[in-house]
Write an enzyme that holds these catalytic residues in place. Structure first.
Site, mmCIF file in Angstrom:
data_model
loop_
_atom_site.group_PDB
_atom_site.id
_atom_site.type_symbol
_atom_site.label_atom_id
_atom_site.label_comp_id
_atom_site.label_asym_id
_atom_site.label_seq_id
_atom_site.Cartn_x
_atom_site.Cartn_y
_atom_site.Cartn_z
ATOM 1 N N LYS A 38 0.820 -1.051 0.046
ATOM 2 C CA LYS A 38 0.017 -0.004 0.021
ATOM 3 C C LYS A 38 0.984 1.214 -0.112
ATOM 4 O O LYS A 38 1.901 1.058 0.252
ATOM 5 C CB LYS A 38 -0.956 -0.132 1.380
ATOM 6 C CG LYS A 38 -0.022 0.054 2.606
ATOM 7 C CD LYS A 38 -1.147 -0.342 3.724
ATOM 8 C CE LYS A 38 -0.476 -0.224 4.974
ATOM 9 N NZ LYS A 38 -1.239 -0.661 5.994
ATOM 10 N N ARG A 133 -11.312 0.360 14.205
ATOM 11 C CA ARG A 133 -10.857 1.007 13.318
ATOM 12 C C ARG A 133 -11.710 0.597 12.227
ATOM 13 O O ARG A 133 -12.723 0.997 11.882
ATOM 14 C CB ARG A 133 -9.250 1.052 12.736
ATOM 15 C CG ARG A 133 -8.823 1.897 11.876
ATOM 16 C CD ARG A 133 -7.320 2.078 11.852
ATOM 17 N NE ARG A 133 -6.798 0.786 11.155
ATOM 18 C CZ ARG A 133 -5.727 0.678 10.746
ATOM 19 N NH1 ARG A 133 -4.641 1.481 11.141
ATOM 20 N NH2 ARG A 133 -5.288 -0.556 10.112
ATOM 21 N N TYR A 270 17.994 29.325 10.531
ATOM 22 C CA TYR A 270 16.989 29.952 10.876
ATOM 23 C C TYR A 270 16.703 29.855 12.360
ATOM 24 O O TYR A 270 17.167 28.625 13.022
ATOM 25 C CB TYR A 270 15.426 29.524 10.152
ATOM 26 C CG TYR A 270 15.585 29.683 8.919
ATOM 27 C CD1 TYR A 270 15.416 31.148 8.258
ATOM 28 C CD2 TYR A 270 15.595 28.835 7.816
ATOM 29 C CE1 TYR A 270 15.151 31.499 7.106
ATOM 30 C CE2 TYR A 270 15.236 29.259 6.429
ATOM 31 C CZ TYR A 270 15.299 30.429 6.154
ATOM 32 O OH TYR A 270 15.220 30.761 4.939
#
Ligand code: PLP
Length: 392
Positions: A38, A133, A270
Site C-alpha cells: 500500500k 478502526r 533559521y
C-alpha cells in the site's frame, strides 16, 4: 541521461527487498506471505518494489489504481484490497481483475449482494477485535459470516483481524482471545499478523510446528508483511534492523554543496538554533523538508558524510540542512551524504531510517512514505536485475 536538477536522489535496493521478504518467510513458518505494498509500496514505488518482492504469495494494498498497476506488471497471483471496496462500482473492477477484498462493514455485504458477476469473489471478513478502526465486533461477526457465505457472489470466506499493540508491551493476547472465541468453529483461512506480530509473537501465532505441538498456536494461514520488508524495525528502538536481520531498502542521498568555517559564538540557520562553542567546520547538504526530510529533526540527528557518521546542526530548512564536519577534514563540496539507508562510500555504512525517524519523533513508515515528488527515485544500480532497471 538526464542531468539531475539537484544532487539528491532516492535509491531502492531490490536485493534488500528480496532479502527482507525471505526473512518474513522464515518467520512465517508454513503460513503464506502477503507483501503489503500500500501507499505506493511504502513510498518505494509499486513497480520498483515488485522487482524485489515477486517471490511473495500475494500482494496486499488498498488503492484500486495500485492493484491495476500490479496486474499491468503481469502479476497473476492473489491481490487483496485491505479496506475492501469504497463504493459498489469498485466490485466490477474486483471481478475483472480477480481481486480479493476485505469485507469490514454491512454496507459492503449489501453491495456484494447487489453485484452481478459470473465469477464469485474471495473475501476476507474482518473482525474488530479491539483496534476499533475497521471490522465487525465479535458479537456481530458470526451473522456477517453467515450472510456472506450464503451469497452466490461469494466464493470463499477467510477470516482476518489486525493488532493494535503487536509492537509494544500490551501485545496481542487480548485480541487473539476475542478473535478465537468468536471464530473457533468457523471454517476458512485466517490472516492475523502484521510485521510486529510476525517478528515478536510467532510462537503463539504462526503456522509454526513448534507452537502447534505445544497447543499454543492459533491458526494463521496468511501473514501480512509490510514495514519489515522495507528495512525498518516495527519495534524500534527496542530492537533495530540489525537485531531482526533486515537490510535498508531505500537510500536518500545527496551531496555537500558548501562548507562554512564557524568561530566560537557563530550561529547556524533559521532561528539561530545552534551556536558553535569552538572553531568548527560545517557542511551544507542539498536536502531539506521540501524533499521529505523531516523538519522536526533537531541538532544531533545522525547522518553519513562520505560514509562516516556525523550529525546535523541547527534547523532543517526547505532545501538545505547543515552537518558537523569537525571530525571529517577530508570532505568538501561534492562529498556524498547519506540521509538514511546505505552509503555509497567504500565500506557501505548503514544509517537505519528508524534512527532518523526517532530524532523527528516519528516512525520509519512516515519518512519512507513522504519522500517528495521532486526527489528522483530509481532502482539502485548495484541491486538492479536488468529487467527491473528498465521497468523502473
Ligand atoms: C498496513 C497493514 C499491514 C502491514 O503492517 P506493517 O506494520 O507495515 O507490517 C497489515 N495489515 C493491515 C490491515 C494493514 O493495513
Amino acid at each position: 541521461m538526464l542531468r539531475m536538477p539537484r544532487p539528491i536522489e532516492a535509491l531502492v535496493h531490490v536485493d534488500a527487498l528480496a532479502h527482507n521478504l525471505a526473512r518474513a518467510r522464515a518467520a512465517a513458518g508454513d503460513a503464506r506471505v502477503w507483501a503489503v505494498v500500500k501507499a505506493n509500496a511504502y513510498g518505494h514505488g509499486i513497480e520498483r518494489a515488485f522487482a524485489g518482492l515477486r517471490a511473495a504469495d500475494g500482494f496486499a494494498l488498498l488503492d484500486l489504481e495500485e492493484a491495476r498497476r500490479l496486474r499491468a506488471l503481469d502479476w497473476r497471483g492473489p491481490i487483496l484490497l485491505l479496506e475492501g471496496v469504497f463504493e459498489p462500482r469498485d466490485l466490477e473492477l474486483c471481478s475483472r481483475l480477480g481481486l480479493w477484498h476485505v469485507v469490514h462493514c454491512s454496507e459492503q455485504i449489501d453491495w456484494l449482494a447487489a453485484h452481478k458477476t459470473q465469477s464469485p469473489h474471495r473475501v476476507f471478513l474482518k473482525m474488530n477485535s479491539g483496534m476499533n478502526r475497521l471490522g465487525f465486533t465479535p458479537a456481530a461477526f458470526r451473522s456477517a459470516w453467515a450472510r456472506l457465505t450464503a451469497l452466490p457472489q461469494v466464493d470463499e470466506v477467510s477470516l482476518m483481524t489486525h493488532f493494535s499493540d503487536a509492537d509494544g508491551p500490551r501485545g496481542v493476547a487480548h485480541q487473539l482471545a476475542a478473535f478465537e472465541a468468536a471464530t473457533q468453529d468457523l471454517p476458512g483461512e485466517r490472516s492475523l499478523s502484521n510485521s510486529a506480530a510476525l517478528l515478536r509473537h510467532s510462537a503463539s501465532l504462526e503456522g509454526q510446528a513448534s507452537a502447534r505441538a505445544r497447543g499454543t498456536a492459533v491458526r494463521n494461514d496468511w501473514v501480512r508483511a509490510g514495514i519489515l520488508t522495507y528495512g525498518s524495525a516495527p519495534d524500534f528502538p527496542e530492537h533495530d534492523i540489525a537485531h531482526w536481520g533486515l537490510q535498508p531498502t531505500m537510500t536518500l542521498r545527496s551531496r555537500l554543496i558548501a562548507t562554512q568555517q564557524l568561530q566560537p559564538g557563530d550561529t547556524v540557520g533559521y532561528g539561530s538554533r545552534y551556536t558553535a562553542e569552538r572553531a568548527q567546520r560545517i557542511g551544507i547538504v542539498a536536502c531539506g523538508y521540501a524533499d521529505g526530510y523531516p523538519r522536526h529533526c533537531g541538532t544531533g540527528t545522525p547522518v553519513l558524510v562520505d560514509g562516516q557518521r556525523t550529525a546535523t546542526v541547527g534547523r532543517v530548512s526547505m532545501d538545505m540542512l547543515a552537518v558537523d564536519l569537525s571530525a571529517l577534514p577530508q570532505v568538501g563540496i561534492g562529498s556524498d551524504v547519506t540521509l538514511w539507508g546505505q552509503s555509497q562510500a567504500a565500506g557501505g555504512a548503514v544509517l537505519a531510517i528508524d534512527e532518523v525517524a526517532q530524532a523527528a519523533g516519528t516512525i520509519g513508515y512516515e519518512l519512507m512514505c513522504a519522500v517528495a515528488a521532486r526527489v528522483p527515485m530509481a532502482v539502485a544500480p548495484e541491486s538492479a536485475p536488468k529487467a527491473a532497471l528498465k521497468a523502473a
